[in-house]
Design a protein around this motif. Structure first.
Motif, PDB file in Angstrom:
ATOM      1  N   UNK A 154       0.824  -1.210   0.000  1.00  0.00           N
ATOM      2  CA  UNK A 154       0.000   0.000   0.000  1.00  0.00           C
ATOM      3  C   UNK A 154       0.857   1.258   0.000  1.00  0.00           C
ATOM      4  N   UNK A 155       1.949   1.257   0.754  1.00  0.00           N
ATOM      5  CA  UNK A 155       2.826   2.425   0.810  1.00  0.00           C
ATOM      6  C   UNK A 155       3.503   2.666  -0.540  1.00  0.00           C
ATOM      7  N   UNK A 156       3.951   1.592  -1.159  1.00  0.00           N
ATOM      8  CA  UNK A 156       4.601   1.732  -2.476  1.00  0.00           C
ATOM      9  C   UNK A 156       3.602   2.221  -3.516  1.00  0.00           C
ATOM     10  N   UNK A 157       2.424   1.597  -3.506  1.00  0.00           N
ATOM     11  CA  UNK A 157       1.375   2.001  -4.455  1.00  0.00           C
ATOM     12  C   UNK A 157       0.993   3.461  -4.260  1.00  0.00           C
ATOM     13  N   UNK A 158       0.875   3.905  -3.021  1.00  0.00           N
ATOM     14  CA  UNK A 158       0.482   5.290  -2.742  1.00  0.00           C
ATOM     15  C   UNK A 158       1.518   6.284  -3.267  1.00  0.00           C
ATOM     16  N   UNK A 159       2.802   5.945  -3.088  1.00  0.00           N
ATOM     17  CA  UNK A 159       3.852   6.814  -3.633  1.00  0.00           C
ATOM     18  C   UNK A 159       3.772   6.851  -5.151  1.00  0.00           C
ATOM     19  N   UNK A 160       3.552   5.711  -5.759  1.00  0.00           N
ATOM     20  CA  UNK A 160       3.414   5.640  -7.213  1.00  0.00           C
ATOM     21  C   UNK A 160       2.277   6.534  -7.695  1.00  0.00           C
ATOM     22  N   UNK A 161       1.138   6.472  -7.014  1.00  0.00           N
ATOM     23  CA  UNK A 161      -0.014   7.298  -7.390  1.00  0.00           C
ATOM     24  C   UNK A 161       0.346   8.775  -7.333  1.00  0.00           C
ATOM     25  N   UNK A 162       1.013   9.183  -6.262  1.00  0.00           N
ATOM     26  CA  UNK A 162       1.406  10.590  -6.130  1.00  0.00           C
ATOM     27  C   UNK A 162       2.368  10.988  -7.249  1.00  0.00           C
ATOM     28  N   UNK A 163       3.256  10.075  -7.611  1.00  0.00           N
ATOM     29  CA  UNK A 163       4.238  10.376  -8.655  1.00  0.00           C
ATOM     30  C   UNK A 163       3.599  10.532 -10.036  1.00  0.00           C
ATOM     31  N   UNK A 164       2.444   9.914 -10.236  1.00  0.00           N
ATOM     32  CA  UNK A 164       1.727  10.097 -11.500  1.00  0.00           C
ATOM     33  C   UNK A 164       1.357  11.559 -11.718  1.00  0.00           C
ATOM     34  N   UNK A 165       1.270  12.329 -10.626  1.00  0.00           N
ATOM     35  CA  UNK A 165       0.874  13.735 -10.691  1.00  0.00           C
ATOM     36  C   UNK A 165       2.072  14.684 -10.574  1.00  0.00           C
ATOM     37  N   UNK A 166       3.270  14.109 -10.489  1.00  0.00           N
ATOM     38  CA  UNK A 166       4.474  14.936 -10.350  1.00  0.00           C
ATOM     39  C   UNK A 166       5.509  14.664 -11.434  1.00  0.00           C
ATOM     40  N   UNK A 167       5.606  13.412 -11.894  1.00  0.00           N
ATOM     41  CA  UNK A 167       6.660  13.015 -12.821  1.00  0.00           C
ATOM     42  C   UNK A 167       6.188  12.892 -14.259  1.00  0.00           C
ATOM     43  N   UNK A 168       4.935  13.243 -14.511  1.00  0.00           N
ATOM     44  CA  UNK A 168       4.390  13.290 -15.865  1.00  0.00           C
ATOM     45  C   UNK A 168       3.238  14.289 -15.846  1.00  0.00           C
ATOM     46  N   UNK A 169       2.820  14.790 -16.997  1.00  0.00           N
ATOM     47  CA  UNK A 169       1.693  15.738 -16.995  1.00  0.00           C
ATOM     48  C   UNK A 169       0.499  15.135 -16.262  1.00  0.00           C
ATOM     49  N   UNK A 170       0.012  15.795 -15.213  1.00  0.00           N
ATOM     50  CA  UNK A 170      -1.022  15.196 -14.357  1.00  0.00           C
ATOM     51  C   UNK A 170      -2.405  15.173 -15.009  1.00  0.00           C
ATOM     52  N   UNK A 171      -2.896  13.981 -15.249  1.00  0.00           N
ATOM     53  CA  UNK A 171      -4.256  13.809 -15.770  1.00  0.00           C
ATOM     54  C   UNK A 171      -5.238  13.910 -14.613  1.00  0.00           C
ATOM     55  N   UNK A 172      -6.522  13.926 -14.944  1.00  0.00           N
ATOM     56  CA  UNK A 172      -7.536  13.920 -13.893  1.00  0.00           C
ATOM     57  C   UNK A 172      -7.611  12.522 -13.279  1.00  0.00           C
ATOM     58  N   UNK A 173      -8.151  12.451 -12.100  1.00  0.00           N
ATOM     59  CA  UNK A 173      -8.242  11.163 -11.398  1.00  0.00           C
ATOM     60  C   UNK A 173      -9.020  10.142 -12.224  1.00  0.00           C
ATOM     61  N   UNK A 174     -10.065  10.591 -12.910  1.00  0.00           N
ATOM     62  CA  UNK A 174     -10.899   9.679 -13.686  1.00  0.00           C
ATOM     63  C   UNK A 174     -10.141   8.892 -14.736  1.00  0.00           C
TER      64      UNK A 174
END
Length: 324
Positions: A154-174
């Motif tokens: 869960x901790x690794x997955x949560x960091x990955x999710x956050x990185x989706x919004x920092x390390x690439x153009x952030x899409x909407x959650x949907x």
């Protein structure tokens, strides 16, 4: 029909009528009513009795007159509300009552929305972080995690999710909902889902997102992007090798796909841990686009980022996300 006597009423006459109509009104409320009447006299450059109630016939007219003055919107709201009370007091025709009632309702909604926007702006100001500072914190956290022998899924997955919004153009959650994992054949995928495609997992892994279902899909159509950031690629590789070996969906917990509230809460949780701030999806998008626009991008770059963020590019449209 309005009684004839009201057409010749003075400011003082209407104030006395208001006192009779609202016997429990406070002194300050009565003064507000008086002030609004005097304001109308000033705007029209006529006394109330000489106006013959002309100012109640057309709400748009007085709104336009306010626009040509230095009065604030709150002052205009107060005056319009007073006129609405006056119309009720003189028992104006129902059509006139409805007309002013609709105006008051519309202006009240506009004011409430403006107050909400101001509250959001203050919230953003309190939680703002420059993109470069955010990126530095994220990259340091990734390096720390890569040095750890064991980390909870869960901790690794949560960091990955956050990185989706920092390390690439952030899409909407949907965009990450109903996102299926494709590990083998990526041909002829139905457009009823979003996808993450894994290529060459055992040798030189690469990852692609295919977005079919998202807010602006009707205008933009299917969007496909390769993950270019090396740290994000490394995170995805470890995630699928150790934490999601055969899951049907990209982001899961206990065998079930995460929901939008789950993702929203995860973003806020990780942002609080890394930055001591509450960063929502929209906030992260604002931070990213502000940094992007500060780099003086070309038109082509603007088009690419607009597509990646799920926006239809219109000149200056991205500026609505720019907070600096």
């Amino acid at each position: 029909m309005i009684q004839a006597k009201f057409y010749n009423f003075s400011e003082k006459d209407f104030t006395n009528l208001y006192k009779q109509f609202s016997p429990n009104a406070s002194k300050s409320t009565i003064q507000t009513f008086e002030t609004a009447l005097k304001r109308i006299e000033k705007i029209y450059k006529k006394s109330i009795e000489n106006l013959n109630l002309d100012f109640i016939n057309n709400p748009d007219d007085i709104i336009k007159k306010f626009a040509d003055t230095q009065y604030s919107k709150n002052t205009m709201y107060s005056t319009i509300n007073m006129i609405n009370k006056l119309i009720i007091m003189i028992d104006a025709p129902l059509t006139l009552k409805k007309k002013w009632g609709d105006v008051v309702k519309k202006l009240t909604q506009e004011r409430d929305n403006a107050q909400l926007d101001n509250a959001k702006t203050r919230n953003e100001s309190d939680n703002w972080i420059e993109y470069k500072e955010l990126l530095d914190k994220v990259e340091k956290e990734i390096d720390t995690v890569f040095e750890m022998e064991n980390i909870k899924t869960n901790d690794f997955r949560n960091l990955l999710i956050f990185c989706l919004y920092c390390l690439m153009p952030p899409a909407r959650i949907g965009n990450y909902l109903d996102c299926k994992v494709i590990r083998d054949n990526a041909e002829n995928l139905p457009s009823s889902h979003n996808y993450i495609i894994i290529k060459n997992m055992d040798s030189n892994p690469s990852f692609y997102f295919v977005f079919n279902k998202f807010k602006t899909a009707k205008s933009l159509g299917t969007q496909m992007f390769k993950v270019e950031n090396t740290k994000l690629t490394a995170l995805l590789f470890r995630y699928f090798k150790y934490h999601n070996k055969d899951g049907e969906y990209f982001l899961m917990s206990r065998g079930k796909e995460l929901t939008q509230p789950n993702l929203t809460n995860i973003l806020k949780k990780v942002s609080q841990e890394l930055t001591k701030k509450n960063l929502s999806c929209n906030m992260l998008r604002h931070i990213y686009i502000t940094h992007f626009l500060s780099e003086n991008p070309t038109l082509r770059q603007k088009l690419e980022i607009a597509g990646a963020m799920g926006q239809t590019y219109i000149p200056n449209q991205q500026d609505k996300y720019n907070r600096k």
